[in-house]
Structure formats: structure tokens, C-alpha cells
Design a protein around this motif. Sequence first.
Motif, PDB file in Angstrom:
ATOM      1  N   ASP A   1      17.994 -47.938  39.591  1.00  0.00           N
ATOM      2  CA  ASP A   1      17.862 -47.729  38.276  1.00  0.00           C
ATOM      3  C   ASP A   1      16.749 -48.493  37.747  1.00  0.00           C
ATOM      4  OD1 ASP A   1      18.058 -45.956  36.030  1.00  0.00           O
ATOM      5  OD2 ASP A   1      19.593 -47.217  35.089  1.00  0.00           O
TER       6      ASP A   1
ATOM      7  N   ASP B   1      17.222 -51.222  31.330  1.00  0.00           N
ATOM      8  CA  ASP B   1      18.300 -51.167  32.006  1.00  0.00           C
ATOM      9  C   ASP B   1      19.315 -52.496  31.667  1.00  0.00           C
ATOM     10  OD1 ASP B   1      20.158 -49.522  33.672  1.00  0.00           O
ATOM     11  OD2 ASP B   1      19.808 -50.768  35.461  1.00  0.00           O
TER      12      ASP B   1
ATOM     13  N   ASP C   1      22.263 -44.303  40.009  1.00  0.00           N
ATOM     14  CA  ASP C   1      23.316 -45.069  39.071  1.00  0.00           C
ATOM     15  C   ASP C   1      24.440 -43.850  38.883  1.00  0.00           C
ATOM     16  OD1 ASP C   1      22.333 -47.375  38.391  1.00  0.00           O
ATOM     17  OD2 ASP C   1      22.362 -47.049  36.244  1.00  0.00           O
TER      18      ASP C   1
HETATM   19 MN   LIG Z   1      21.474 -48.503  35.259  1.00  0.00          MN
END
Ligand SMILES: [Mn+2]
Length: 365
Positions: free
Chosen positions: A71, A131, A205
Amino acid sequence: MNKQILFIFTLIAISALLIAGCTQPQQMAAQTPQPTTVTPGSHGLSGSNSSVVSLAPVPVYVIGHRQPDTDSIASAVAYAALLNRIYPGSPYIPARCGDLNAESEYALQTAGLESPVLIENAHNKSVILVDHNEYDQAVKGIETAEIKEIMDHHRLGGITTLNPIRFRNEPVGSTATIITMRYREEQVTPAPKIASILLAGILSDTLGLRMSTTTDQDKKAVAYLSNMTGIDPKSFGKTLINKGLRLDGIPIRELIVRDVKEYTLQGRNVSIAQIMTDSDQFPQKNKKEIHESLDKFQTGHGYVVSIVLVTDVIDQRTYLFAAGTPDLLEKLGYAEQPVLLEGVMSRKLDFFPSFAQKFEQIVQG
Ligand SMILES: [Mn+2]
């Protein structure tokens, strides 16, 4: 009379131009943005005065957390690409601050994309964080970096800035979902390579949209991206997850830190890592070695407590291992290990909030 006024006006205009021409490079160097100064990455109207002064473009690194997962990698690549399309001429560079894991390598390869550039230290650099939004999880040197923007889907982690910035945090399954939403908001169609890596980020994710963190937004984004690329999300998700689950051949001491995250709670440093697997075999078979490696890691890094969550994604339960003083482990309820946590899949949603509450109560009490 009219000629005199015209002359004075001309003089003023020339002086103004000269002053503007002389002071702008200095403003850049001193990093004191003025309302009229356009710097790359400022999201201003680029190029409006480029015919007067040509400024060396300052790169802005779009970067995820330490021990990057798919991610983090996907979000950095895709968000840099979006910003480069919205603000042509501004160099937004996808970056990472750690080694690629096998899953991310596979995702980049499938998409036909290069690896983001490795940044060991962000001292004095301009960055956009994706993130994550905690100092403990960010690239080294973040304290002296200029944070331009944050895109995330985690708890608020206490990063502060001097300037007002765009900070977008949404409780969705992945940051890649938010980046996909940004593409749609900007009415920019992602290139097929970018759509593929975004899809990988979301599927990774959310464990193929099965995690407790999965929302309608994630499902919508997956439908949009798979429709566009023709990639079947079920089989792609399965392949990605299997890459992530493959634990053979990786030493335990590496596995227990592969995706470790650090948190500061009540001024104390805590580490929590997670290993995804598809049965209870791994935690049962490697109990002793996990304990030994975790003890070394915890004492070596000076954490008050270090935790490894071994999550069986098929039976949807987690086996918790922890290292710390016997007294603290006892108070946390971790005297007998591994601790079986039924239904715990997501570190940030199913585990961290209740753990942090318990930990803070113990420390305060
Ligand atoms: Mn993430």
C-alpha cells in the motif's frame, strides 16, 4: 504634465520588475514562501512568471512508511503520478525508505513499473507522506524535512508542521483507495500501470477485501480499477496475498521485524509487528524461536514492549507474542503465550486501540 506622470509610472514599473527579479531567488533559498512566489510542489498556479525568472525545480518526494508494504509503495507511485499530471513541471518523485518485500516487488513487476527511489534520510527535503502520519514510522530526518501534504488511513499520530498543509485521512481499507478517489475527484484517468499498482495496494491492505477495515469505498475503487485494467481482483488478490504469506526460507529474526511499526505511548516506545499466515502451523512450530528473536529485538532496541501478531487469515484469529518485563507482560495479560485473539485481523483496527488503552492505564496507574 502628462509626459511627467507617464515617466514616473514607467520608472516605478521598471523598479518593481527589477526588485522582483532580484529578490525571488533569495526567497527560494531562504525558504520563506511569499504569496506571489511560486515554488514547485506548492500546488500554486505553476509557470505564471516563468518567463521572468527560471527557478530550479525542487523535487518533492512522495514517500510511505518504514518497512514499506504494498500500500505504501502503490500510494507513493500513484500519487506522484497524479500530481505530476495535475501540476506539470513540478517533479514529484515516488520514494521509499526501506527494502521492497516480495509482494511489492511482484506488484510492481506485474504493473510494469520501476521501484520507487530509496531515500535513507529526508533531512531538508520536501516530502509528501502517504500511508502514515507518525514520526516513529517515517523516514529518518523527517524532523527537518518540509512536509507538504499527508494522505493516510491510520490513527492521528502527532506530526506537526509550520505551514498549513493538506492532510487527508480517511478510515478506509487502504491509502491506495484514497489515491484512487483523488484521481476520480480530479477527473484524471490513471494510466493502466498506475491502475494496476493501485489495485495491488488496495487488495494487499484489505487481504482481498476481507479485512475488518474494508469499506464500500474500497469495493468501489476495486470495481473501478479492475474494470479499467481487465485484471480479475479475486485471482490477483490471491496471488498477492500468497506472496505475502510465503514465510519459508526467511529467518524468524527477519520475519518478526518485516513490517514492524513503532509507536510512542505516554512517552514510551512500543513496537508491534504482524505476520500474516494461512494456518496455526507457523506460530505453533516456531514458538521458541519467535520468543528468542523477539526478546533480542526488544532489549536491543530498548522498547518497553515488543509485540508480534501472527495472524491466521483463514481462521481469522491472531497468536500474540510479546517481549518485555515479566511485570508488564503480566499486567497486559500476556503471561501465557502465545495469547489467542479470536477475530483479530487488523493491527490498527482490531488490536491497537484496545492495547493502547490498556497500556496507558497500566503506565498511568
Ligand atoms: Mn496502508
